[in-house]
Design an enzyme around this catalytic site. Structure first.
Site, short mmCIF file in Angstrom:
data_model
loop_
_atom_site.label_atom_id
_atom_site.label_comp_id
_atom_site.label_asym_id
_atom_site.label_seq_id
_atom_site.Cartn_x
_atom_site.Cartn_y
_atom_site.Cartn_z
N GLY A 33 17.22 -20.22 3.20
CA GLY A 33 16.03 -20.02 4.03
C GLY A 33 15.39 -18.66 3.85
O GLY A 33 15.34 -18.11 2.75
N ASP A 35 16.47 -15.83 4.80
CA ASP A 35 17.51 -14.86 4.40
C ASP A 35 17.59 -14.78 2.86
O ASP A 35 17.55 -13.68 2.27
CB ASP A 35 18.85 -15.33 5.00
CG ASP A 35 19.94 -14.28 4.98
OD1 ASP A 35 19.67 -13.15 4.55
OD2 ASP A 35 21.07 -14.62 5.39
N GLY A 120 15.26 -23.18 11.64
CA GLY A 120 15.49 -23.85 10.36
C GLY A 120 16.89 -24.43 10.32
O GLY A 120 17.21 -25.35 11.08
N1 AR6 Z 1 8.88 -16.45 5.21
C1 AR6 Z 1 8.77 -16.83 6.50
N2 AR6 Z 1 9.49 -17.81 7.07
C2 AR6 Z 1 10.34 -18.48 6.27
C3 AR6 Z 1 10.55 -18.16 4.91
C4 AR6 Z 1 9.76 -17.10 4.37
N3 AR6 Z 1 9.88 -16.71 3.11
N4 AR6 Z 1 11.49 -19.02 4.41
C5 AR6 Z 1 11.86 -19.85 5.42
N5 AR6 Z 1 11.16 -19.53 6.54
P1 AR6 Z 1 16.01 -20.38 8.41
P2 AR6 Z 1 17.73 -19.98 10.78
C6 AR6 Z 1 11.21 -20.13 7.87
O1 AR6 Z 1 16.74 -21.63 8.05
O2 AR6 Z 1 17.36 -21.31 11.33
C7 AR6 Z 1 20.34 -18.84 6.40
O3 AR6 Z 1 21.16 -19.48 5.45
C8 AR6 Z 1 11.76 -21.53 8.02
O4 AR6 Z 1 10.79 -22.50 7.61
O5 AR6 Z 1 15.65 -19.42 7.32
O6 AR6 Z 1 17.75 -18.80 11.70
C9 AR6 Z 1 21.03 -17.68 7.08
O7 AR6 Z 1 21.92 -17.00 6.21
C10 AR6 Z 1 12.01 -21.58 9.51
O8 AR6 Z 1 10.78 -21.80 10.21
O9 AR6 Z 1 16.84 -19.51 9.52
C11 AR6 Z 1 21.77 -18.35 8.20
O10 AR6 Z 1 23.00 -18.90 7.76
C12 AR6 Z 1 12.46 -20.15 9.83
O11 AR6 Z 1 12.09 -19.36 8.69
C13 AR6 Z 1 20.82 -19.48 8.61
O12 AR6 Z 1 20.05 -19.77 7.44
C14 AR6 Z 1 13.97 -19.99 10.05
O13 AR6 Z 1 14.69 -20.84 9.16
C15 AR6 Z 1 19.88 -19.05 9.70
O14 AR6 Z 1 19.16 -20.16 10.14
#
Ligand code: AR6
Length: 171
Positions: A33, A35, A120
């Site tokens: 994601g 991260d 996410g």
């Molecule tokens: N810019 C902005 N938002 C984004 C981007 C980007 N480049 N990429 C994804 N999103 P998530 P979580 C959005 O899954 O739910 C990781 O593996 C995405 O569409 O990134 O907090 C970490 O290491 C969604 O709306 O984070 C943790 O293990 C939002 O960011 C876990 O995922 C959050 O999605 C954290 O899960």
């Protein structure tokens, strides 16, 4: 100057803010994601600094430099995993936003960009997360007037932007 809160459709790794927020996990050692995207764009020096931090508790935040990112700092915060809402998820999510703003304030950051933490991989329902995020940021700004120039919610898709726009419209 009065601070403003805005939403933006886009990729947080492109944002030239004083600090961008990483929706991390408690290891702070990277993941998928947002991260994964932040670590790819920042380069390996970010992971090297993260290794010195020895993780972070859910709802707290730790700061690193931004390295190859356009942002000066990254605020890493592990959001709560959604387990149905009865395990303190809402309070932990609000705490993520407050912890990041506290750290930003102590590092003289005037602009901070947040992704949608926990909605996410961690499956926090978007329609619940957005008002919590907006409420936590508004609450912090109310108790720290003029601390920031701009707080951005950087939304990766239209559905997420719509949820944050709706939350901002409701006072
Ligand atoms: N810019 C902005 N938002 C984004 C981007 C980007 N480049 N990429 C994804 N999103 P998530 P979580 C959005 O899954 O739910 C990781 O593996 C995405 O569409 O990134 O907090 C970490 O290491 C969604 O709306 O984070 C943790 O293990 C939002 O960011 C876990 O995922 C959050 O999605 C954290 O899960």
């Amino acid at each position: 100057m009065r601070e403003s809160i805005r939403t933006l459709l886009g990729d947080i790794t492109q944002i030239r803010a004083d600090a961008i927020v990483n929706a991390a996990n408690p290891s702070l050692l990277g993941g998928g994601g947002v991260d994964g995207a932040i670590h790819r764009r920042a380069g390996p020096a970010l992971l090297a600094e993260c290794r010195t931090l020895h993780g972070c508790k859910t709802g707290s935040a730790k700061i690193t430099k931004g390295y190859s990112l356009p942002a000066k700092y990254v605020l890493h915060t592990p959001g709560p995993v959604w387990h149905g809402g009865g395990h303190g998820e809402e309070a932990m999510l609000a705490s993520c936003y407050r912890s990041c703003l506290e750290l930003a304030l102590s590092h003289d950051c005037r602009t901070v960009a947040f992704p949608s933490i926990s909605t996410g991989v961690y499956r926090f329902p978007l329609d619940r997360a957005a008002p919590i995020a907006v409420g936590a940021v508004r609450g912090f700004l109310a108790s720290h007037p003029a601390a920031f120039d701009e707080i951005l919610f950087v939304c990766f898709d239209e559905k997420t932007k719509h949820a944050y726009d709706m939350a901002l419209d409701h006072r």
